[in-house]
Motif scaffolding. Structure first.
Motif, PDB file in Angstrom:
ATOM      1  N   ILE A  90       1.218  -1.064  -0.021  1.00 21.35           N
ATOM      2  CA  ILE A  90       0.037  -0.238  -0.031  1.00 21.35           C
ATOM      3  C   ILE A  90       0.766   1.145   0.064  1.00 21.35           C
ATOM      4  N   GLY A  91       2.135   0.772  -0.075  1.00 23.65           N
ATOM      5  CA  GLY A  91       3.097   2.388  -0.355  1.00 23.65           C
ATOM      6  C   GLY A  91       3.435   2.847   0.700  1.00 23.65           C
ATOM      7  N   VAL A  92       3.521   2.042   1.961  1.00 28.28           N
ATOM      8  CA  VAL A  92       3.669   2.455   2.821  1.00 28.28           C
ATOM      9  C   VAL A  92       5.789   1.489   3.540  1.00 28.28           C
ATOM     10  N   VAL A  93       6.050   2.396   4.193  1.00 28.22           N
ATOM     11  CA  VAL A  93       7.557   2.009   4.597  1.00 28.22           C
ATOM     12  C   VAL A  93       8.666   1.991   5.575  1.00 28.22           C
ATOM     13  N   PRO A  94       7.708   2.280   7.052  1.00 29.50           N
ATOM     14  CA  PRO A  94       8.239   3.048   8.021  1.00 29.50           C
ATOM     15  C   PRO A  94       9.897   2.729   8.326  1.00 29.50           C
ATOM     16  N   ILE A  95      10.384   1.497   7.635  1.00 31.14           N
ATOM     17  CA  ILE A  95      12.215   1.600   7.761  1.00 31.14           C
ATOM     18  C   ILE A  95      12.643   0.249   6.058  1.00 31.14           C
ATOM     19  N   ASP A  96      13.289   0.656   5.494  1.00 32.81           N
ATOM     20  CA  ASP A  96      13.581   0.078   5.226  1.00 32.81           C
ATOM     21  C   ASP A  96      15.474  -0.410   5.334  1.00 32.81           C
ATOM     22  N   LEU A  97      15.798  -1.811   5.151  1.00 33.22           N
ATOM     23  CA  LEU A  97      17.239  -1.599   5.381  1.00 33.22           C
ATOM     24  C   LEU A  97      17.757  -2.964   4.404  1.00 33.22           C
ATOM     25  N   ASP A  98      19.004  -2.581   3.663  1.00 29.09           N
ATOM     26  CA  ASP A  98      19.028  -3.496   2.468  1.00 29.09           C
ATOM     27  C   ASP A  98      20.979  -3.109   2.309  1.00 29.09           C
ATOM     28  N   ILE A  99      21.366  -4.102   2.805  1.00 32.61           N
ATOM     29  CA  ILE A  99      22.810  -4.661   2.561  1.00 32.61           C
ATOM     30  C   ILE A  99      23.238  -4.272   0.670  1.00 32.61           C
ATOM     31  N   ILE A 100      24.052  -2.750   0.952  1.00 30.55           N
ATOM     32  CA  ILE A 100      24.518  -2.549  -0.338  1.00 30.55           C
ATOM     33  C   ILE A 100      25.804  -2.845  -0.324  1.00 30.55           C
ATOM     34  N   VAL A 101      26.317  -3.340   0.120  1.00 23.50           N
ATOM     35  CA  VAL A 101      28.215  -3.474   0.140  1.00 23.50           C
ATOM     36  C   VAL A 101      28.781  -4.032   1.131  1.00 23.50           C
ATOM     37  N   TYR A 102      28.793  -5.579   0.925  1.00 24.12           N
ATOM     38  CA  TYR A 102      29.885  -6.696   1.521  1.00 24.12           C
ATOM     39  C   TYR A 102      31.102  -6.185   1.416  1.00 24.12           C
ATOM     40  N   ASN A 103      31.840  -6.136   2.551  1.00 23.48           N
ATOM     41  CA  ASN A 103      33.771  -6.399   2.458  1.00 23.48           C
ATOM     42  C   ASN A 103      34.239  -5.907   0.792  1.00 23.48           C
ATOM     43  N   ARG A 104      33.747  -4.381   0.719  1.00 21.44           N
ATOM     44  CA  ARG A 104      34.211  -3.209  -0.593  1.00 21.44           C
ATOM     45  C   ARG A 104      33.009  -4.112  -2.412  1.00 21.44           C
ATOM     46  N   ALA A 105      32.055  -5.119  -2.038  1.00 21.41           N
ATOM     47  CA  ALA A 105      31.830  -5.550  -2.892  1.00 21.41           C
ATOM     48  C   ALA A 105      30.259  -4.945  -3.295  1.00 21.41           C
ATOM     49  N   ILE A 106      29.860  -4.943  -4.330  1.00 22.06           N
ATOM     50  CA  ILE A 106      28.217  -4.151  -4.554  1.00 22.06           C
ATOM     51  C   ILE A 106      27.046  -5.663  -4.756  1.00 22.06           C
ATOM     52  N   VAL A 107      26.584  -5.322  -3.572  1.00 24.43           N
ATOM     53  CA  VAL A 107      26.103  -6.813  -3.748  1.00 24.43           C
ATOM     54  C   VAL A 107      24.192  -6.482  -3.950  1.00 24.43           C
ATOM     55  N   HIS A 108      24.161  -5.657  -4.252  1.00 27.84           N
ATOM     56  CA  HIS A 108      22.405  -5.334  -4.410  1.00 27.84           C
ATOM     57  C   HIS A 108      22.656  -4.533  -5.594  1.00 27.84           C
ATOM     58  N   ILE A 109      21.053  -4.912  -6.387  1.00 26.40           N
ATOM     59  CA  ILE A 109      21.197  -4.250  -7.624  1.00 26.40           C
ATOM     60  C   ILE A 109      20.001  -2.709  -7.568  1.00 26.40           C
ATOM     61  N   ASP A 110      19.911  -2.111  -6.487  1.00 23.32           N
ATOM     62  CA  ASP A 110      19.828  -0.746  -5.706  1.00 23.32           C
ATOM     63  C   ASP A 110      20.634   0.026  -5.601  1.00 23.32           C
ATOM     64  N   TYR A 111      21.935  -0.425  -5.537  1.00 22.89           N
ATOM     65  CA  TYR A 111      23.179   0.793  -5.767  1.00 22.89           C
ATOM     66  C   TYR A 111      22.655   1.411  -7.008  1.00 22.89           C
ATOM     67  N   GLU A 112      23.218   0.722  -8.491  1.00 26.27           N
ATOM     68  CA  GLU A 112      22.756   0.948  -9.602  1.00 26.27           C
ATOM     69  C   GLU A 112      21.498   1.542 -10.408  1.00 26.27           C
ATOM     70  N   ARG A 113      19.893   1.094  -9.356  1.00 27.59           N
ATOM     71  CA  ARG A 113      19.173   1.721 -10.196  1.00 27.59           C
ATOM     72  C   ARG A 113      18.449   2.855  -9.860  1.00 27.59           C
ATOM     73  N   PHE A 114      19.095   3.210  -8.406  1.00 24.13           N
ATOM     74  CA  PHE A 114      18.312   4.760  -7.648  1.00 24.13           C
ATOM     75  C   PHE A 114      19.606   5.395  -7.633  1.00 24.13           C
ATOM     76  N   PRO A 115      19.994   6.632  -8.348  1.00 23.13           N
ATOM     77  CA  PRO A 115      21.174   7.533  -7.547  1.00 23.13           C
ATOM     78  C   PRO A 115      21.126   7.917  -6.683  1.00 23.13           C
ATOM     79  N   PHE A 116      20.103   8.486  -6.098  1.00 19.37           N
ATOM     80  CA  PHE A 116      20.378   8.800  -4.156  1.00 19.37           C
ATOM     81  C   PHE A 116      21.141   7.240  -3.314  1.00 19.37           C
ATOM     82  N   VAL A 117      20.275   6.079  -3.553  1.00 14.01           N
ATOM     83  CA  VAL A 117      21.740   4.929  -2.818  1.00 14.01           C
ATOM     84  C   VAL A 117      22.970   5.072  -3.121  1.00 14.01           C
TER      85      VAL A 117
END
Length: 126
Positions: free
Chosen positions: A88-115
């Motif tokens: 329903i479009g409500v996100v109280p909190i969202d926590l995603d691992i983007i980098v693990y030991n200096r390696a990008i591991v999540h697509i949101d790094y490329e998908r969203f400029p603010f990330v």
């Protein structure tokens, strides 16, 4: 061995209060915690109507990525996130691992400029 992580943080529901609450939890649970700046960004996607408050955190942890993801999901629950809210479009909190030991591991790094911007600011601060 301590692993280095960078985790994206976002909220669109009582966002500033939820971000402050998650900052306290993360600071208490992990080592060498450093936060990026947080910024308001317009909603992305048709079912999101409220702007998001987004940033990231860098820290060290002895947890492997699978165990850390479970901890992050538990923290999301503590802050008030439930499985049905995202639909329903409500996100109280969202926590995603983007980098693990200096390696990008999540697509949101490329998908969203603010990330990418928040993550890059923490790379530069190392």
């Amino acid at each position: 061995m301590n692993n280095s992580y960078i985790v994206s943080i976002g909220s669109n529901s009582d966002a500033e209060q939820k971000i402050e609450a998650v900052k306290k939890i993360l600071t208490g649970r992990f080592d060498q915690v450093v936060f990026s700046d947080f910024n308001w960004v317009p909603p992305v996607g048709d079912h999101y109507k409220l702007p998001f408050y987004n940033g990231a955190v860098r820290f060290l942890s002895g947890l492997d990525p699978v165990d850390l993801k479970q901890q992050l999901k538990a923290i999301e629950s503590i802050i008030g996130r439930t499985p049905d809210q995202k639909a329903i479009g409500v996100v109280p909190i969202d926590l995603d691992i983007i980098v693990y030991n200096r390696a990008i591991v999540h697509i949101d790094y490329e998908r969203f400029p603010f990330v990418k911007e928040a993550i890059d600011s923490l790379f530069e601060a190392e």
